[in-house]
Motif scaffolding. Structure first.
Motif, PDB file in Angstrom:
ATOM      1  N   LEU A 126       0.788  -1.415  -0.005  1.00  0.00           N
ATOM      2  CA  LEU A 126       0.304   0.209   0.059  1.00  0.00           C
ATOM      3  C   LEU A 126       0.713   1.326  -0.042  1.00  0.00           C
ATOM      4  O   LEU A 126       0.556   2.268  -0.569  1.00  0.00           O
ATOM      5  N   GLY A 127       1.858   1.280   0.713  1.00  0.00           N
ATOM      6  CA  GLY A 127       2.757   2.316   0.852  1.00  0.00           C
ATOM      7  C   GLY A 127       2.596   3.084   2.062  1.00  0.00           C
ATOM      8  O   GLY A 127       1.610   2.609   2.925  1.00  0.00           O
ATOM      9  N   ASP A 128       2.993   4.338   2.027  1.00  0.00           N
ATOM     10  CA  ASP A 128       2.811   5.195   3.448  1.00  0.00           C
ATOM     11  C   ASP A 128       1.298   5.551   3.514  1.00  0.00           C
ATOM     12  O   ASP A 128       0.751   5.828   2.668  1.00  0.00           O
TER      13      ASP A 128
ATOM     14  N   VAL B 164      -1.688   7.176   5.113  1.00  0.00           N
ATOM     15  CA  VAL B 164      -2.097   8.499   5.943  1.00  0.00           C
ATOM     16  C   VAL B 164      -3.501   8.652   6.398  1.00  0.00           C
ATOM     17  O   VAL B 164      -3.772   9.595   7.103  1.00  0.00           O
ATOM     18  N   PHE B 165      -4.429   7.555   6.499  1.00  0.00           N
ATOM     19  CA  PHE B 165      -5.659   7.596   7.218  1.00  0.00           C
ATOM     20  C   PHE B 165      -6.185   6.156   7.394  1.00  0.00           C
ATOM     21  O   PHE B 165      -5.899   5.284   6.499  1.00  0.00           O
TER      22      PHE B 165
ATOM     23  N   VAL C  50     -11.279   0.874   6.720  1.00  0.00           N
ATOM     24  CA  VAL C  50     -10.528   1.605   5.434  1.00  0.00           C
ATOM     25  C   VAL C  50      -9.343   2.051   5.854  1.00  0.00           C
ATOM     26  O   VAL C  50      -8.998   2.523   6.967  1.00  0.00           O
ATOM     27  N   VAL C  51      -8.313   1.678   4.904  1.00  0.00           N
ATOM     28  CA  VAL C  51      -7.114   2.308   4.899  1.00  0.00           C
ATOM     29  C   VAL C  51      -6.545   3.097   3.889  1.00  0.00           C
ATOM     30  O   VAL C  51      -6.881   2.438   2.937  1.00  0.00           O
ATOM     31  N   GLU C  52      -6.217   4.311   4.008  1.00  0.00           N
ATOM     32  CA  GLU C  52      -5.761   5.034   2.902  1.00  0.00           C
ATOM     33  C   GLU C  52      -4.251   5.288   2.820  1.00  0.00           C
ATOM     34  O   GLU C  52      -3.839   5.876   3.903  1.00  0.00           O
ATOM     35  N   SER C  53      -3.682   4.947   1.776  1.00  0.00           N
ATOM     36  CA  SER C  53      -2.251   5.491   1.761  1.00  0.00           C
ATOM     37  C   SER C  53      -2.095   6.589   0.916  1.00  0.00           C
ATOM     38  O   SER C  53      -3.209   7.063   0.367  1.00  0.00           O
ATOM     39  N   VAL C  54      -0.833   6.880   0.606  1.00  0.00           N
ATOM     40  CA  VAL C  54      -0.647   8.345  -0.291  1.00  0.00           C
ATOM     41  C   VAL C  54      -1.472   8.037  -1.733  1.00  0.00           C
ATOM     42  O   VAL C  54      -1.503   8.777  -2.442  1.00  0.00           O
ATOM     43  N   LYS C  55      -1.546   6.503  -2.057  1.00  0.00           N
ATOM     44  CA  LYS C  55      -2.083   6.570  -3.348  1.00  0.00           C
ATOM     45  C   LYS C  55      -3.406   6.057  -3.322  1.00  0.00           C
ATOM     46  O   LYS C  55      -4.099   6.611  -4.358  1.00  0.00           O
ATOM     47  N   ALA C  56      -3.928   5.488  -2.516  1.00  0.00           N
ATOM     48  CA  ALA C  56      -5.344   5.027  -2.873  1.00  0.00           C
ATOM     49  C   ALA C  56      -5.904   4.717  -1.438  1.00  0.00           C
ATOM     50  O   ALA C  56      -5.460   4.305  -0.460  1.00  0.00           O
ATOM     51  N   ALA C  57      -7.175   4.379  -1.586  1.00  0.00           N
ATOM     52  CA  ALA C  57      -7.936   3.926  -0.363  1.00  0.00           C
ATOM     53  C   ALA C  57      -8.289   2.354  -0.479  1.00  0.00           C
ATOM     54  O   ALA C  57      -8.425   1.821  -1.694  1.00  0.00           O
ATOM     55  N   SER C  58      -8.194   1.625   0.496  1.00  0.00           N
ATOM     56  CA  SER C  58      -8.408   0.036   0.582  1.00  0.00           C
ATOM     57  C   SER C  58      -9.239  -0.143   1.648  1.00  0.00           C
ATOM     58  O   SER C  58      -9.226   0.205   2.700  1.00  0.00           O
ATOM     59  N   ASP C  59     -10.196  -1.200   1.332  1.00  0.00           N
ATOM     60  CA  ASP C  59     -11.014  -1.757   2.355  1.00  0.00           C
ATOM     61  C   ASP C  59     -10.511  -2.984   3.069  1.00  0.00           C
ATOM     62  O   ASP C  59      -9.557  -3.530   2.544  1.00  0.00           O
TER      63      ASP C  59
END
Lengths: 129, 370
Positions: free
Chosen positions: A37-39, A41-42, A60-69
């Motif tokens: 996922l990378g860094d 942020v949320f 939900v986890v959100e990286s600098v790139k995208a949100a993932s369930d």
């Protein structure tokens, strides 16, 4: 090569499950998942008291790139969440199996734990991915 | 969770630094048909390195295009929405849009005036082929030759320490000339070209040079402490700087006045009939849609193509968004109805979250401006 502790259980969707002495479970995302996922942020974790169905998207986890369930590995009730993640989502990157735990679950059916993957089984999932 | 690595099985183009990216452990992704590093170890660390020190980006997927001919200036005054007549000192540059007849944005680019019969354009990777076809078709009437300089690569070195570090690795006279540049000005010696431009909101250089020399310079800069940065950090840096990304914030369906680029359109002199002028004149006084910055007040992260609504009137959509590492909160660029009123909300994964319209840029020269 990602870290896969031998004392945890896993599911193919990259969540880990730790069985506590009192029969409850700690749940988080694997080292492989945080790396991919990378860094982060949320983080949004389920509310305490929520009753989860197995495999439902509940965080939900959100990286600098995208949100993932993030999915519930098995059914049960959320009895605690890691409040520290709201202010420090990077804990999921730096310590995914420790300070980066996401929520604590009281399983609806303790026998479900036997259906989870062990470390070798999860390592095989990663190899064939 | 579902993890995807954004990779497809097709032949991707590689820059001269490709093996270097692999050696440094970069994660590579398909960007406009090029196999490019999105990050090395940590995108956040790369972002902060540029705000506080110096970072470098392989942007050799972008293209330099040289235009030669006695009528090049006259040609560009017709081709581009900004006016190259403003460029009077050799080396000076302009940021501009290149429009279709209907005002749609074909590309945004930087044009350098180098001599009376030589201008250089730097265009986007994903638009290079169509840009070249468009420019060549228009250039024949002016006898201007168009050469795609695929023998040259582009290296961006950005951050408060970038210029001083780069200058240590340039030949003496060029080092001196480079340090004397003002913003949007370039110096060159042979095929070694240094422009004081960038896409991060920080000071720095963009260097255009032959591939072998680019690799050698990269190696020297790496040894001198410049941090390799991927396209991920480049995106969060430009978003904080309030700079548009072609393909997200604008494309051929959008004209400059609804992309926040009215300031790049040179209306004077009134008789300069640049391509697209007639079409966008209608929006000159007021565009029905405007381009704004958004700051998220509630929890979550705004991304591209999220719906925006206002309590009393108007709506819109985010064009790009993300987490701003310098600000530690989510920001976005959005296109909304000019006639909007009331509190703003953005729909994030099915929930309406409070946001506030702000004036971009969000961050410049290391400082949060909001």
């Amino acid at each position: 090569m990602s870290n896969i502790p031998a004392d945890l259980k896993y599911v193919t969707s990259h969540e880990w499950i730790k069985l506590q002495a009192d029969g409850t479970l700690l749940i988080g995302i694997t080292d492989h998942a945080q790396g991919a996922l990378g860094d982060l942020v949320f983080v949004d974790v389920p509310k305490v008291g929520r009753v989860l169905v197995a495999h439902e998207a509940c965080a939900v986890v959100e990286s600098v790139k995208a949100a993932s369930d993030v999915y519930a590995p098995l059914a049960g009730e959320v009895i605690a969440v890691n409040e520290a993640l709201a202010g420090a989502p990077e804990l999921l990157n730096s310590d995914p199996y420790g300070a980066g735990w996401m929520w604590q679950l009281r399983p609806a059916n303790p026998a479900d734990i036997d259906t989870l993957l062990d470390a070798a089984g999860y390592a095989k999932v990663l190899e064939t991915a | 969770m579902t993890l995807s690595d954004n990779r497809v099985d097709r032949m991707l183009k590689q820059t001269a630094l490709h093996s270097e990216h692999q050696r440094l452990g970069a994660r590579l992704v398909d960007f406009a048909g090029w196999d490019m590093p999105i990050q090395y170890q940590s995108q956040l660390d790369e972002h902060h390195a540029v705000r506080s020190g110096a970072g470098m980006f392989d942007v050799a997927h972008m293209s330099a295009v040289d235009l030669h001919g006695a009528r090049t200036r006259e040609f560009l005054r017709q081709l581009l929405a900004n006016d190259v007549a403003k460029l009077k000192i050799p080396g000076k540059a302009l940021y501009t849009c290149m429009l279709r007849e209907d005002g749609g944005i074909l590309d945004d680019l930087i044009v350098y005036f180098l001599s009376d019969d030589w201008f250089r354009l730097v265009v986007n990777a994903g638009t290079t082929d169509k840009d070249l076809a468009w420019i060549k078709a228009k250039a024949t009437d002016y006898g201007v030759s168009v050469s795609y300089r695929d023998d040259l690569g582009i290296l961006a070195v950005q951050g408060p320490q970038a210029r001083a570090i780069v200058a240590r690795h340039l030949p003496g006279k060029l080092a001196e000339a480079s340090l004397a540049l003002v913003a949007f000005q370039a110096a060159h010696e042979g095929e070694l070209f240094v422009g004081r431009t960038g896409y991060t909101g920080e000071d720095g250089f963009e260097l255009i040079l032959p591939h072998a020399e680019l690799v050698a310079l990269w190696t020297q800069l790496l040894a001198d402490g410049v941090k390799p940065c991927g396209l991920g950090a480049r995106d969060t840096l430009r978003l904080e700087a309030g700079m548009n990304l072609y393909g997200l914030d604008m494309d051929e369906s959008v004209h400059p006045l609804e992309a926040g680029l009215g300031w790049t359109v040179a209306w004077a002199p009134e008789d300069r009939d640049f391509i697209g002028r007639k079409a966008i004149e209608a929006y000159r006084a007021a565009s029905p849609k405007v381009f704004v910055g958004l700051l998220l007040e509630g929890r979550g992260v705004m991304r591209s193509h999220m719906k925006v609504r206002f309590a009393d009137a108007g709506a819109g959509e985010t064009t790009s968004g993300g987490f701003a590492p310098t600000m530690k909160q989510s920001i976005a660029l959005a296109r909304v109805d000019a006639a909007h009123a009331g509190a703003c909300e953005v729909e994030i994964r099915g929930q309406w979250v409070a946001a506030r319209i702000v004036k971009a840029p969000f961050v410049r020269n290391g400082k949060v401006l909001i």
